[in-house]
Each structure stands twice: as C-alpha cells, then as structure tokens.
Design a protein around this motif. Structure first.
Motif, short mmCIF file in Angstrom:
data_model
loop_
_atom_site.label_atom_id
_atom_site.label_comp_id
_atom_site.label_asym_id
_atom_site.label_seq_id
_atom_site.Cartn_x
_atom_site.Cartn_y
_atom_site.Cartn_z
N THR A 170 0.73 -1.31 -0.09
CA THR A 170 -0.12 0.01 -0.10
C THR A 170 0.91 1.18 0.04
N ALA A 171 2.13 1.11 -0.25
CA ALA A 171 3.20 2.25 -0.26
C ALA A 171 3.31 3.01 0.83
N VAL A 172 3.01 2.57 2.19
CA VAL A 172 3.32 3.20 3.41
C VAL A 172 4.93 2.95 3.56
N LEU A 173 5.20 1.63 3.32
CA LEU A 173 6.79 1.55 3.69
C LEU A 173 7.23 1.06 2.53
N SER A 174 8.58 1.14 2.28
CA SER A 174 9.70 0.51 1.35
C SER A 174 10.45 -0.67 2.05
N VAL A 175 10.89 -1.49 0.90
CA VAL A 175 11.77 -2.39 1.34
C VAL A 175 13.00 -2.49 0.55
N CYS A 176 14.08 -2.84 1.16
CA CYS A 176 15.37 -2.89 0.33
C CYS A 176 15.83 -4.57 0.59
#
Length: 90
Positions: free
Chosen positions: A71-77
């Motif tokens: 939902t584009a609240v967080l990002s992940v690397c």
C-alpha cells in the motif's frame, strides 16, 4: 521482491480517515508498526528486528510489513538483508 505503489504521502490530498480505513484499520499489528515508524522515522530494520521492538512474532510482523509495502506506506530494500523503512525515506 515485493512490488509497491507510488509512496503514500501524508501531504497528498488524502484524509486521515481515508488513510486509516484503507491502510491500517484491519490490523492492530499495522497500528504497532506505524507507531514504531512514527517513533523511529529513519529506521531501516529487518522484520526480525521490528518484531522484537514491537513484541510480535516475526512471521506475523513480516506479513503485515509486506502489506504496508503493497500500500506504499513502507518500502523494502532486499540487499543484503530485507530491511523495511518509511516509503518517503527509501
């Protein structure tokens, strides 16, 4: 890799009620995660580390973290370890 939408911005023309209803209303774990990132806005942490901080098990935490990525609240690397951060910090 989890695909995500454009980052959600609290400056965008979204109401808080819409944010709550569409992003976090279905989970107390998501509330815990938002509280963690509110208190630690520059955190870049693994699911295991976040689970330890919020007192939840890793599998449940990872599931809800991935939901917040979708939902584009967080990002992940993904490299070298899967680390989560606020979408606007990525």
């Amino acid at each position: 890799m989890v695909q995500n939408q454009a980052p959600f911005s609290l400056d965008a023309p979204h109401s808080w009620q819409e944010f709550i209803e569409t992003k976090v209303s279905n989970s107390f774990v998501k509330w815990d995660l938002l509280h963690f990132f509110h208190k630690n806005p520059h955190a870049q942490e693994t699911a295991e580390g976040i689970a330890r901080h919020i007192g939840r098990d890793t599998a449940t935490t990872r599931h809800h973290l991935d939901g917040l990525v979708k939902t584009a609240v967080l990002s992940v690397c993904e490299q070298p370890h899967c680390r989560y951060c606020l979408a606007e910090c990525a």
